[in-house]
Design a protein around this motif. Structure first.
Motif, PDB file in Angstrom:
ATOM      1  N   GLN A   9       0.832  -1.210   0.000  1.00 54.66           N
ATOM      2  CA  GLN A   9       0.000   0.000   0.000  1.00 54.66           C
ATOM      3  C   GLN A   9       0.863   1.255   0.000  1.00 54.66           C
ATOM      4  O   GLN A   9       0.590   2.212  -0.745  1.00 54.66           O
ATOM      5  CB  GLN A   9      -0.901   0.006   1.228  1.00 54.66           C
ATOM      6  CG  GLN A   9      -1.694   1.298   1.398  1.00 54.66           C
ATOM      7  CD  GLN A   9      -2.482   1.326   2.692  1.00 54.66           C
ATOM      8  OE1 GLN A   9      -3.193   0.386   2.997  1.00 54.66           O
ATOM      9  NE2 GLN A   9      -2.345   2.389   3.452  1.00 54.66           N
ATOM     10  N   GLY A  66      -7.723   2.647  -1.007  1.00 50.99           N
ATOM     11  CA  GLY A  66      -8.951   3.062  -0.330  1.00 50.99           C
ATOM     12  C   GLY A  66      -9.845   3.937  -1.174  1.00 50.99           C
ATOM     13  O   GLY A  66     -10.546   4.803  -0.633  1.00 50.99           O
ATOM     14  N   ARG A  91      -7.119  -0.347  -6.208  1.00 45.78           N
ATOM     15  CA  ARG A  91      -8.307   0.314  -5.669  1.00 45.78           C
ATOM     16  C   ARG A  91      -8.496  -0.003  -4.190  1.00 45.78           C
ATOM     17  O   ARG A  91      -8.818   0.881  -3.376  1.00 45.78           O
ATOM     18  CB  ARG A  91      -9.536  -0.139  -6.473  1.00 45.78           C
ATOM     19  CG  ARG A  91     -10.851   0.463  -6.028  1.00 45.78           C
ATOM     20  CD  ARG A  91     -10.979   1.920  -6.428  1.00 45.78           C
ATOM     21  NE  ARG A  91     -12.295   2.432  -6.088  1.00 45.78           N
ATOM     22  CZ  ARG A  91     -12.715   3.656  -6.374  1.00 45.78           C
ATOM     23  NH1 ARG A  91     -11.920   4.485  -7.032  1.00 45.78           N
ATOM     24  NH2 ARG A  91     -13.928   4.056  -6.029  1.00 45.78           N
ATOM     25  N   ILE A  92      -8.289  -1.268  -3.805  1.00 48.01           N
ATOM     26  CA  ILE A  92      -8.480  -1.677  -2.417  1.00 48.01           C
ATOM     27  C   ILE A  92      -7.439  -1.030  -1.513  1.00 48.01           C
ATOM     28  O   ILE A  92      -7.762  -0.442  -0.481  1.00 48.01           O
ATOM     29  CB  ILE A  92      -8.420  -3.211  -2.312  1.00 48.01           C
ATOM     30  CG1 ILE A  92      -9.636  -3.846  -3.001  1.00 48.01           C
ATOM     31  CG2 ILE A  92      -8.349  -3.651  -0.851  1.00 48.01           C
ATOM     32  CD1 ILE A  92      -9.550  -5.350  -3.121  1.00 48.01           C
ATOM     33  N   LEU A  93      -6.168  -1.139  -1.890  1.00 38.74           N
ATOM     34  CA  LEU A  93      -5.104  -0.632  -1.027  1.00 38.74           C
ATOM     35  C   LEU A  93      -5.082   0.885  -0.944  1.00 38.74           C
ATOM     36  O   LEU A  93      -4.694   1.450   0.080  1.00 38.74           O
ATOM     37  CB  LEU A  93      -3.750  -1.156  -1.515  1.00 38.74           C
ATOM     38  CG  LEU A  93      -3.532  -2.662  -1.348  1.00 38.74           C
ATOM     39  CD1 LEU A  93      -2.181  -3.074  -1.908  1.00 38.74           C
ATOM     40  CD2 LEU A  93      -3.639  -3.076   0.117  1.00 38.74           C
ATOM     41  N   ARG A 144     -10.685   0.200   9.288  1.00 40.77           N
ATOM     42  CA  ARG A 144     -10.894   0.190   7.843  1.00 40.77           C
ATOM     43  C   ARG A 144      -9.618  -0.150   7.091  1.00 40.77           C
ATOM     44  O   ARG A 144      -9.638  -0.886   6.098  1.00 40.77           O
ATOM     45  CB  ARG A 144     -11.428   1.544   7.382  1.00 40.77           C
ATOM     46  CG  ARG A 144     -12.857   1.843   7.841  1.00 40.77           C
ATOM     47  CD  ARG A 144     -13.353   3.153   7.250  1.00 40.77           C
ATOM     48  NE  ARG A 144     -14.714   3.434   7.659  1.00 40.77           N
ATOM     49  CZ  ARG A 144     -15.396   4.512   7.296  1.00 40.77           C
ATOM     50  NH1 ARG A 144     -14.815   5.426   6.512  1.00 40.77           N
ATOM     51  NH2 ARG A 144     -16.646   4.697   7.700  1.00 40.77           N
ATOM     52  N   ARG A 172      -9.039  -3.486   4.711  1.00 42.12           N
ATOM     53  CA  ARG A 172      -8.544  -3.452   3.332  1.00 42.12           C
ATOM     54  C   ARG A 172      -7.339  -4.360   3.155  1.00 42.12           C
ATOM     55  O   ARG A 172      -7.193  -5.030   2.128  1.00 42.12           O
ATOM     56  CB  ARG A 172      -8.198  -2.024   2.927  1.00 42.12           C
ATOM     57  CG  ARG A 172      -9.406  -1.133   2.715  1.00 42.12           C
ATOM     58  CD  ARG A 172      -9.059   0.045   1.831  1.00 42.12           C
ATOM     59  NE  ARG A 172      -8.049   0.906   2.428  1.00 42.12           N
ATOM     60  CZ  ARG A 172      -8.318   1.977   3.143  1.00 42.12           C
ATOM     61  NH1 ARG A 172      -9.577   2.316   3.381  1.00 42.12           N
ATOM     62  NH2 ARG A 172      -7.350   2.718   3.649  1.00 42.12           N
ATOM     63  N   HIS A 173      -6.469  -4.393   4.160  1.00 42.07           N
ATOM     64  CA  HIS A 173      -5.292  -5.266   4.081  1.00 42.07           C
ATOM     65  C   HIS A 173      -5.705  -6.734   4.051  1.00 42.07           C
ATOM     66  O   HIS A 173      -5.158  -7.526   3.273  1.00 42.07           O
ATOM     67  CB  HIS A 173      -4.370  -5.005   5.268  1.00 42.07           C
ATOM     68  CG  HIS A 173      -3.711  -3.666   5.216  1.00 42.07           C
ATOM     69  ND1 HIS A 173      -3.041  -3.115   6.295  1.00 42.07           N
ATOM     70  CD2 HIS A 173      -3.618  -2.740   4.219  1.00 42.07           C
ATOM     71  CE1 HIS A 173      -2.562  -1.941   5.958  1.00 42.07           C
ATOM     72  NE2 HIS A 173      -2.903  -1.692   4.707  1.00 42.07           N
ATOM     73  N   THR A 208      -8.105   7.819   7.996  1.00 41.66           N
ATOM     74  CA  THR A 208      -8.961   6.646   8.005  1.00 41.66           C
ATOM     75  C   THR A 208      -8.752   5.886   9.312  1.00 41.66           C
ATOM     76  O   THR A 208      -7.640   5.845   9.847  1.00 41.66           O
ATOM     77  CB  THR A 208      -8.641   5.723   6.807  1.00 41.66           C
ATOM     78  OG1 THR A 208      -8.634   6.496   5.614  1.00 41.66           O
ATOM     79  CG2 THR A 208      -9.677   4.630   6.684  1.00 41.66           C
ATOM     80  N   LEU A 226      -8.616  -7.937   3.081  1.00 40.32           N
ATOM     81  CA  LEU A 226      -9.285  -8.190   1.811  1.00 40.32           C
ATOM     82  C   LEU A 226      -8.271  -8.371   0.689  1.00 40.32           C
ATOM     83  O   LEU A 226      -8.413  -9.270  -0.156  1.00 40.32           O
ATOM     84  CB  LEU A 226     -10.234  -7.036   1.488  1.00 40.32           C
ATOM     85  CG  LEU A 226     -10.994  -7.114   0.155  1.00 40.32           C
ATOM     86  CD1 LEU A 226     -11.856  -8.364   0.106  1.00 40.32           C
ATOM     87  CD2 LEU A 226     -11.841  -5.854  -0.055  1.00 40.32           C
ATOM     88  N   TRP A 227      -7.231  -7.538   0.681  1.00 40.62           N
ATOM     89  CA  TRP A 227      -6.214  -7.660  -0.358  1.00 40.62           C
ATOM     90  C   TRP A 227      -5.451  -8.970  -0.241  1.00 40.62           C
ATOM     91  O   TRP A 227      -5.143  -9.618  -1.245  1.00 40.62           O
ATOM     92  CB  TRP A 227      -5.241  -6.490  -0.274  1.00 40.62           C
ATOM     93  CG  TRP A 227      -4.171  -6.557  -1.326  1.00 40.62           C
ATOM     94  CD1 TRP A 227      -4.290  -6.248  -2.651  1.00 40.62           C
ATOM     95  CD2 TRP A 227      -2.810  -6.973  -1.134  1.00 40.62           C
ATOM     96  NE1 TRP A 227      -3.098  -6.435  -3.296  1.00 40.62           N
ATOM     97  CE2 TRP A 227      -2.173  -6.880  -2.398  1.00 40.62           C
ATOM     98  CE3 TRP A 227      -2.082  -7.397  -0.039  1.00 40.62           C
ATOM     99  CZ2 TRP A 227      -0.829  -7.208  -2.572  1.00 40.62           C
ATOM    100  CZ3 TRP A 227      -0.740  -7.730  -0.208  1.00 40.62           C
ATOM    101  CH2 TRP A 227      -0.135  -7.633  -1.462  1.00 40.62           C
ATOM    102  N   SER A 247      -6.637  -4.545  -6.873  1.00 42.44           N
ATOM    103  CA  SER A 247      -5.647  -4.422  -5.798  1.00 42.44           C
ATOM    104  C   SER A 247      -5.304  -2.967  -5.528  1.00 42.44           C
ATOM    105  O   SER A 247      -5.252  -2.529  -4.361  1.00 42.44           O
ATOM    106  CB  SER A 247      -4.380  -5.197  -6.174  1.00 42.44           C
ATOM    107  OG  SER A 247      -4.628  -6.583  -6.229  1.00 42.44           O
TER     108      SER A 247
END
Length: 245
Positions: free
Chosen positions: A85, A161, A157-159, A105, A109-110, A101, A112-113, A155
């Motif tokens: 990230q 946020g 987009r997720i990292l 959250r 995200r971590h 953040t 989920l990734w 990836s």
């Protein structure tokens, strides 16, 4: 390159043990993680036995796995996600996400990734992308390329946020996908023969050095692809805006 070296070190410390445990828990994969890594490296039949010597059999892995080791893997995995990230944030010139953040959250995200990455590796190393199968299975190869593109796109987009739009992240995902395909070709033509010669000259240490070099290549492609994608996007976007005006 500095971040690529860090990616290789942390990836080998976190992703490899995690995948070893998952491979050992899968009875359908008798060869375990060594077989998966050989597929990812596009290793030849002569190079694959050298890779297998680096890892213990699946049954021994399961017997040695404890709850403490699994907890340590989870902790290192979160650290690995945070490092990737940070690399993406540097590419886009963004402030660290923790400043605006909540920790929950960021942690979500971590996690989920990591789930996305593990799922991708499981799928990626079991698709027919060996050099001799590319021509005979074009549909499978095309599907793997599309999945790679989607995973890399998601990836970032997720990292990040959501701090960079989907449209802005697409060029980076495309460039990184092309880079990974190029790395597989390079691995098949260069790294696979090098594994055999290094094993003869240096033993298992030589094989480990080649595998670690491959991880450095993955990190370089990941960060360089995102950086080139940002450059392409920022050069194309003002032109599109001027045309609309």
């Amino acid at each position: 390159m500095t971040r690529s070296l860090g990616f290789a070190a942390m990836g080998f410390l976190t992703l490899v043990p995690m995948m070893i445990v998952l491979a050992a828990a899968d009875p359908a994969q008798a060869a375990g993680f060594a077989h998966w890594l050989s597929r990812a490296l596009s290793a030849s039949t002569s190079a694959e036995p050298e890779i297998q010597q680096l890892f213990a059999p699946p049954q021994r892995v399961l017997r040695a796995t404890t709850s403490f080791s699994l907890a340590a893997l989870a902790l290192f995995g979160i650290t690995f996600a945070a490092a990737v990230q940070t690399g993406y944030e540097k590419v886009w010139g963004l402030e660290p996400a923790r400043r605006g953040t909540s920790h929950a959250r960021v942690l979500a995200r971590h996690v989920l990734w990591l789930c996305l990455l593990v799922g991708y590796v499981l799928l990626f190393t079991n698709t027919p992308l060996r050099r001799q199968n590319v021509i005979t299975t074009p549909l499978g190869t095309a599907g793997a390329v599309v999945i790679t593109l989607l995973v890399l796109w998601a990836s970032q987009r997720i990292l990040l946020g959501g701090r960079a739009g989907w449209k802005a992240l697409l060029p980076g995902a495309l460039v990184t996908t092309l880079g990974i395909l190029g790395l597989r070709v390079f691995s098949s033509l260069v790294l696979s023969p090098l594994i055999v010669t290094s094993a003869v000259a240096y033993g298992p240490v030589g094989t480990m050095l080649v595998v670690q070099s491959w991880f450095v290549g993955v990190g370089f492609v990941l960060y360089a692809g995102a950086l080139v994608g940002r450059i392409l996007y920022e050069r194309a976007w003002p032109r599109a805006q001027r045309r609309r005006g």
